[in-house]
Design a protein around this motif. Structure first.
Motif, PDB file in Angstrom:
ATOM      1  N   VAL A  73       0.872  -1.178   0.000  1.00  0.00           N
ATOM      2  CA  VAL A  73       0.000   0.000   0.000  1.00  0.00           C
ATOM      3  C   VAL A  73       0.904   1.221   0.000  1.00  0.00           C
ATOM      4  CG1 VAL A  73      -1.762   1.284   1.257  1.00  0.00           C
ATOM      5  CG2 VAL A  73      -1.803  -1.217   1.264  1.00  0.00           C
ATOM      6  N   LYS A  74       0.694   2.095  -0.978  1.00  0.00           N
ATOM      7  CA  LYS A  74       1.593   3.233  -1.124  1.00  0.00           C
ATOM      8  C   LYS A  74       0.828   4.536  -1.229  1.00  0.00           C
ATOM      9  CE  LYS A  74       4.999   2.927  -4.076  1.00  0.00           C
ATOM     10  NZ  LYS A  74       5.807   2.599  -5.280  1.00  0.00           N
ATOM     11  N   GLN A  75       1.288   5.516  -0.484  1.00  0.00           N
ATOM     12  CA  GLN A  75       0.789   6.872  -0.630  1.00  0.00           C
ATOM     13  C   GLN A  75       1.985   7.711  -1.048  1.00  0.00           C
ATOM     14  OE1 GLN A  75      -1.329   6.297   3.452  1.00  0.00           O
ATOM     15  NE2 GLN A  75      -2.210   8.156   2.563  1.00  0.00           N
ATOM     16  N   ASN A  76       1.978   8.149  -2.266  1.00  0.00           N
ATOM     17  CA  ASN A  76       3.172   8.767  -2.839  1.00  0.00           C
ATOM     18  C   ASN A  76       3.332  10.232  -2.498  1.00  0.00           C
ATOM     19  OD1 ASN A  76       4.251   6.458  -4.154  1.00  0.00           O
ATOM     20  ND2 ASN A  76       2.634   6.626  -5.672  1.00  0.00           N
ATOM     21  N   ASN A 108      -4.507  10.367  -2.433  1.00  0.00           N
ATOM     22  CA  ASN A 108      -4.388   9.196  -3.294  1.00  0.00           C
ATOM     23  C   ASN A 108      -3.654   8.038  -2.627  1.00  0.00           C
ATOM     24  OD1 ASN A 108      -5.587  10.242  -5.800  1.00  0.00           O
ATOM     25  ND2 ASN A 108      -3.881  11.680  -5.711  1.00  0.00           N
ATOM     26  N   CYS A 109      -3.977   6.849  -3.100  1.00  0.00           N
ATOM     27  CA  CYS A 109      -3.385   5.632  -2.549  1.00  0.00           C
ATOM     28  C   CYS A 109      -3.330   4.579  -3.654  1.00  0.00           C
ATOM     29  CB  CYS A 109      -4.243   5.154  -1.378  1.00  0.00           C
ATOM     30  SG  CYS A 109      -3.717   3.624  -0.604  1.00  0.00           S
ATOM     31  N   ASP A 110      -2.223   3.884  -3.764  1.00  0.00           N
ATOM     32  CA  ASP A 110      -2.082   2.788  -4.726  1.00  0.00           C
ATOM     33  C   ASP A 110      -1.782   1.499  -3.976  1.00  0.00           C
ATOM     34  OD1 ASP A 110      -0.483   5.320  -6.372  1.00  0.00           O
ATOM     35  OD2 ASP A 110      -2.166   4.289  -7.321  1.00  0.00           O
ATOM     36  N   TYR A 111      -2.184   0.394  -4.544  1.00  0.00           N
ATOM     37  CA  TYR A 111      -1.905  -0.886  -3.908  1.00  0.00           C
ATOM     38  C   TYR A 111      -1.453  -1.897  -4.952  1.00  0.00           C
ATOM     39  CZ  TYR A 111      -6.622  -2.224  -5.459  1.00  0.00           C
ATOM     40  OH  TYR A 111      -7.743  -2.488  -6.213  1.00  0.00           O
ATOM     41  N   THR A 112      -0.804  -2.948  -4.491  1.00  0.00           N
ATOM     42  CA  THR A 112      -0.291  -3.949  -5.424  1.00  0.00           C
ATOM     43  C   THR A 112      -0.950  -5.312  -5.251  1.00  0.00           C
ATOM     44  OG1 THR A 112       1.509  -4.452  -3.890  1.00  0.00           O
ATOM     45  CG2 THR A 112       1.961  -2.823  -5.610  1.00  0.00           C
ATOM     46  N   ASN A 113      -1.525  -5.565  -4.093  1.00  0.00           N
ATOM     47  CA  ASN A 113      -2.054  -6.896  -3.808  1.00  0.00           C
ATOM     48  C   ASN A 113      -3.516  -7.020  -4.245  1.00  0.00           C
ATOM     49  OD1 ASN A 113      -2.889  -9.328  -2.665  1.00  0.00           O
ATOM     50  ND2 ASN A 113      -1.650  -9.061  -0.830  1.00  0.00           N
ATOM     51  N   SER A 154     -14.228  -3.920  -2.126  1.00  0.00           N
ATOM     52  CA  SER A 154     -13.690  -4.030  -3.481  1.00  0.00           C
ATOM     53  C   SER A 154     -14.775  -4.267  -4.531  1.00  0.00           C
ATOM     54  CB  SER A 154     -12.654  -5.158  -3.543  1.00  0.00           C
ATOM     55  OG  SER A 154     -13.251  -6.386  -3.212  1.00  0.00           O
ATOM     56  N   ILE A 155     -16.011  -4.560  -4.095  1.00  0.00           N
ATOM     57  CA  ILE A 155     -17.091  -4.753  -5.068  1.00  0.00           C
ATOM     58  C   ILE A 155     -17.771  -3.431  -5.422  1.00  0.00           C
ATOM     59  CG2 ILE A 155     -17.492  -7.128  -4.340  1.00  0.00           C
ATOM     60  CD1 ILE A 155     -20.018  -6.136  -2.879  1.00  0.00           C
ATOM     61  N   LYS A 156     -17.348  -2.373  -4.767  1.00  0.00           N
ATOM     62  CA  LYS A 156     -17.917  -1.054  -5.057  1.00  0.00           C
ATOM     63  C   LYS A 156     -16.857  -0.160  -5.693  1.00  0.00           C
ATOM     64  CE  LYS A 156     -21.431  -0.906  -1.482  1.00  0.00           C
ATOM     65  NZ  LYS A 156     -22.058  -0.066  -0.444  1.00  0.00           N
ATOM     66  N   ASP A 157     -17.301   0.928  -6.321  1.00  0.00           N
ATOM     67  CA  ASP A 157     -16.327   1.878  -6.830  1.00  0.00           C
ATOM     68  C   ASP A 157     -16.435   3.232  -6.145  1.00  0.00           C
ATOM     69  OD1 ASP A 157     -18.133   2.188 -10.008  1.00  0.00           O
ATOM     70  OD2 ASP A 157     -18.647   2.834  -7.976  1.00  0.00           O
ATOM     71  N   LYS A 158     -17.412   3.353  -5.250  1.00  0.00           N
ATOM     72  CA  LYS A 158     -17.600   4.631  -4.556  1.00  0.00           C
ATOM     73  C   LYS A 158     -18.323   4.392  -3.242  1.00  0.00           C
ATOM     74  CE  LYS A 158     -20.092   9.028  -5.221  1.00  0.00           C
ATOM     75  NZ  LYS A 158     -20.951   9.784  -6.159  1.00  0.00           N
ATOM     76  N   LYS A 218     -10.331  -0.475  -9.421  1.00  0.00           N
ATOM     77  CA  LYS A 218      -9.667  -1.762  -9.260  1.00  0.00           C
ATOM     78  C   LYS A 218      -8.698  -2.059 -10.390  1.00  0.00           C
ATOM     79  CE  LYS A 218     -11.445  -5.479  -7.673  1.00  0.00           C
ATOM     80  NZ  LYS A 218     -12.310  -6.664  -7.474  1.00  0.00           N
ATOM     81  N   SER A 219      -9.045  -1.671 -11.591  1.00  0.00           N
ATOM     82  CA  SER A 219      -8.154  -1.983 -12.722  1.00  0.00           C
ATOM     83  C   SER A 219      -6.821  -1.258 -12.584  1.00  0.00           C
ATOM     84  CB  SER A 219      -8.826  -1.638 -14.051  1.00  0.00           C
ATOM     85  OG  SER A 219      -9.128  -0.256 -14.108  1.00  0.00           O
ATOM     86  N   ALA A 220      -6.872  -0.059 -12.000  1.00  0.00           N
ATOM     87  CA  ALA A 220      -5.646   0.713 -11.800  1.00  0.00           C
ATOM     88  C   ALA A 220      -5.029   0.458 -10.432  1.00  0.00           C
ATOM     89  CB  ALA A 220      -5.930   2.207 -11.949  1.00  0.00           C
ATOM     90  N   LYS A 221      -5.705  -0.324  -9.604  1.00  0.00           N
ATOM     91  CA  LYS A 221      -5.270  -0.561  -8.227  1.00  0.00           C
ATOM     92  C   LYS A 221      -5.010   0.768  -7.516  1.00  0.00           C
ATOM     93  CE  LYS A 221      -3.317  -5.227  -8.598  1.00  0.00           C
ATOM     94  NZ  LYS A 221      -3.365  -5.518 -10.018  1.00  0.00           N
ATOM     95  N   HIS A 222      -6.013   1.603  -7.567  1.00  0.00           N
ATOM     96  CA  HIS A 222      -5.878   2.956  -7.043  1.00  0.00           C
ATOM     97  C   HIS A 222      -7.151   3.350  -6.309  1.00  0.00           C
ATOM     98  CE1 HIS A 222      -4.654   7.204  -7.039  1.00  0.00           C
ATOM     99  NE2 HIS A 222      -5.917   7.478  -7.318  1.00  0.00           N
ATOM    100  N   LEU A 223      -6.980   4.023  -5.181  1.00  0.00           N
ATOM    101  CA  LEU A 223      -8.145   4.611  -4.525  1.00  0.00           C
ATOM    102  C   LEU A 223      -7.812   6.028  -4.101  1.00  0.00           C
ATOM    103  CD1 LEU A 223      -8.640   3.246  -0.927  1.00  0.00           C
ATOM    104  CD2 LEU A 223      -6.922   2.267  -2.382  1.00  0.00           C
TER     105      LEU A 223
END
Lengths: 113, 114
Positions: B4-7, B22-27, B52-56, B68-73
């Motif tokens: 989990v990364k916050q850049n 912003n937050c990105d994840y790899t798993n 993860s079944i929702k987008d908002k 989910k496709s970008a692994k980004h929230l």
């Protein structure tokens, strides 16, 4: 609103000494956790505890660390022989179960001299 | 461990404007995500989560979006208020043999300027 309470807020200890950090989780919660945050670093998981036993522990949680739930309310983290690198904020958390989030205490700042 | 990364270590926003953290994840195994807010000398306080079944997911001034496709929230705060100044952590639970451990990002310090 019920909250997780931790004591003491700040603990200063000589290297090599034992230290016990105390936590009172939220009363109806079933899952208990310890995390730590070294200054400038991420919050990192130490250990999870459920049904009176450790359910998961990290590589950090070596033989020097132990946890206990001595009665129905307290949850303690013991470090047997502290090292300089144990200096950090230690956070206790608890969770009711299911999809509920973990709730954190305000932490104990542990300073090893 | 950079699951989990916050850049962005810090973000400064004017009061009343929108704050976007912003937050990105790899798993790909993460099935939900949480945002925590932390004031100095206090512990992290749960703010909002998203499955993860929702987008908002929206709660008052706070909305979390998941791609989910970008692994980004991202966490949107609108309008931003001075009391929102804090460190915000993105986190995701790893479930191992029934035990849950939270994996945190590095945090983003949000400052709301009057």
């Amino acid at each position: 609103e019920p909250e997780v309470t931790q004591t003491p807020s700040h603990q200063v200890t000589q290297m090599g000494q034992e230290v016990i950090l105390r936590c009172v989780p939220i009363s109806n919660h079933l899952y208990f956790y310890w995390y730590r945050q070294i200054l400038g670093q991420k919050v990192e998981f130490l250990v999870s505890f459920y049904n009176n036993e450790i359910s998961e522990k990290s590589e950090i949680f070596d033989d020097q660390f132990s946890v206990e739930r001595p009665d129905g309310s307290n949850f303690t983290l013991k470090i047997r022989s502290t090292k300089l690198e144990d200096s950090a904020m230690y956070f206790c958390a608890s969770r009711a179960g299911g999809g509920q989030p973990q709730h954190f205490g305000d932490g104990t700042r542990l300073s090893i001299l | 461990d950079q699951q989990v990364k916050q850049n962005s270590p810090s973000l400064s926003v004017q009061e009343g404007r929108i704050s976007i953290l912003n937050c990105d994840y790899t798993n790909s195994m993460f099935d939900y995500f949480l945002w925590y807010k932390k004031y100095p000398a206090e512990g992290p306080t749960f703010l909002i989560s998203i499955s993860s079944i929702k987008d908002k997911n929206e709660d008052g001034r706070f909305t979390v979006f998941l791609n989910k496709s970008a692994k980004h929230l991202s966490l949107h705060i609108v309008p931003s208020q001075p009391g929102d100044s804090a460190v915000y952590f993105c986190a995701a639970p790893l479930i191992i043999q029934g035990a849950q451990k939270l994996v945190f990002g590095q945090g983003t310090r949000l400052t709301i300027n009057p």
